[in-house]
Write an enzyme that holds these catalytic residues in place. Structure first.
Site, PDB file in Angstrom:
ATOM      1  N   LYS A  52       0.842  -1.200   0.000  1.00 51.46           N
ATOM      2  CA  LYS A  52       0.000   0.000   0.000  1.00 51.46           C
ATOM      3  C   LYS A  52       0.872   1.243   0.000  1.00 51.46           C
ATOM      4  O   LYS A  52       0.614   2.206  -0.729  1.00 51.46           O
ATOM      5  CB  LYS A  52      -0.946   0.004   1.219  1.00 51.46           C
ATOM      6  N   GLN A  96      -5.040  -1.349   9.568  1.00 49.92           N
ATOM      7  CA  GLN A  96      -4.961  -2.692   8.982  1.00 49.92           C
ATOM      8  C   GLN A  96      -5.616  -3.720   9.907  1.00 49.92           C
ATOM      9  O   GLN A  96      -5.277  -3.814  11.081  1.00 49.92           O
ATOM     10  CB  GLN A  96      -3.482  -3.047   8.740  1.00 49.92           C
ATOM     11  N   ASP A 119     -11.481   2.920   4.038  1.00 52.36           N
ATOM     12  CA  ASP A 119     -11.894   1.519   3.962  1.00 52.36           C
ATOM     13  C   ASP A 119     -13.424   1.412   3.866  1.00 52.36           C
ATOM     14  O   ASP A 119     -13.946   0.355   3.523  1.00 52.36           O
ATOM     15  CB  ASP A 119     -11.437   0.774   5.234  1.00 52.36           C
TER      16      ASP A 119
END
Ligand code: NAP
Length: 298
Positions: A52, A96, A119
């Protein structure tokens, strides 16, 4: 049968994002920034976070990485998220998952500013998506929808089945397909007649987490299949044991029946990170009242 090339599609998407980032930098002197928080040493999470970071920088954005010890207290993590919420150089925040067991995942997710929740897991964004309003859309289902729009075109009236009802894939996928005017069925571990339901579907999205779960004879002739699953399995080749990634769909058995299918790897996987970049760019545009890149906004 067509192979839906998520790798190529995601590359084009990343180039479009990069071009848009360049325009924003030059016209408004703003650089979109993505902060990723990683707690602990989970090897798969470390690989994802590293990728990422690389792709964020390649798109011309700022990448901020925050690594915390496995046994970090919830307060320290929440304080860090609050600091990122307040930081004007950070437009997107991603924590995460999975988090270590002692941390309350819902509490952590819901402490992220919904406008920076790239997200799309914050309860406000879930509610907005559910009610058909503008929201941050979870990256994996967003990537699946982009591929479907590209390969199927108008989805209206199609019969779609989503296998799996997780908060990160199955449920948002259901909402997105419904928004596209599909007739959507969601099946899960307690569903009695999965095979029958799949057989009658024009579109199949498999997010189960079980290797080769969808069999060849479950697929309707001419169906389009999106395989979200990433499963590592052991195989023996020339007497040597190796590991290999396979999807939730038996690719070989379905390829003569389906019209198109995403491969694993090289299908949905690369779209997920590209969509994370897209969401960061969109979040940045919304924060600064800049025109949003239309092809990235649902
Ligand atoms: P998850 O949270 O474990 O959910 C799996 C879903 O599959 C659950 O709803 C479960 O039903 C259902 N299921 C399990 N066994 C079943 C069975 N025998 N019959 C019918 N349904 C069954 O998984 P997830 O996070 O959604 O991920 C699914 C897969 O996608 C995994 O392989 C994961 O690695 C992959 N993934 C890929 C990406 C990407 O970027 N490509 C991103 C996210 C996830 P119940 O709810 O009834 O338990």
């Amino acid at each position: 049968m067509k192979i839906i090339d998520g790798k190529a599609f995601s590359q084009t998407l990343r180039e479009k994002i990069k071009d848009h980032v360049t325009v924003i930098k030059e016209s408004a002197n703003i650089t979109p920034g993505l902060a990723v928080v990683l707690v602990g040493e989970d090897p798969a999470s470390q690989v994802y976070v590293k990728n990422k970071g690389i792709q964020t920088k390649n798109a011309g954005m700022n990448s901020f990485e925050h690594r915390l010890e496995e046994d970090v207290s919830e307060k320290v993590l929440l304080d860090l998220i609050e600091q990122l919420n307040q930081d004007p150089t950070v437009h997107g925040i991603l924590c995460q998952l999975p988090l270590p067991k002692h941390l309350n995942e819902n509490l952590v997710i819901n402490s992220i500013d919904p406008n920076k929740d790239v997200d799309g897991f914050h309860i406000s964004n879930v509610g907005l998506l559910n009610t058909g309003q503008k929201s941050m859309v979870p990256c994996t289902p967003l990537g699946c929808l982009m591929l479907l729009r590209e390969y199927v075109g108008d989805l209206s009236g199609k019969k779609a089945t989503v296998i799996g009802r997780s908060n990160i894939v199955g449920k948002p996928m259901f909402n997105l397909l419904l928004r596209e005017n599909c007739t959507v069925t969601v099946v899960h571990s307690r569903t009695k007649n999965i095979e029958e339901i799949c057989k009658s579907s024009d579109i199949l999205v498999a997010a189960v987490g079980r290797p080769k779960f969808v069999k060849g004879h479950w697929v309707k002739s001419g169906a389009v299949i999106i395989d979200v699953g990433i499963n590592r399995v052991s195989i023996t080749e020339n007497g040597i044991e190796k590991s290999k990634l396979v999807g939730d769909v038996d690719f070989e058995a379905t390829k003569d029946t389906a019209l198109a299918i995403t491969p694993v790897p090289g299908g949905v996987g690369p779209m997920t990170i590209a969509c994370l970049l897209a969401n960061t760019l969109v979040a940045c545009c919304r924060t600064h009242n800049l025109a949003e890149p239309q092809e990235l906004v649902l």
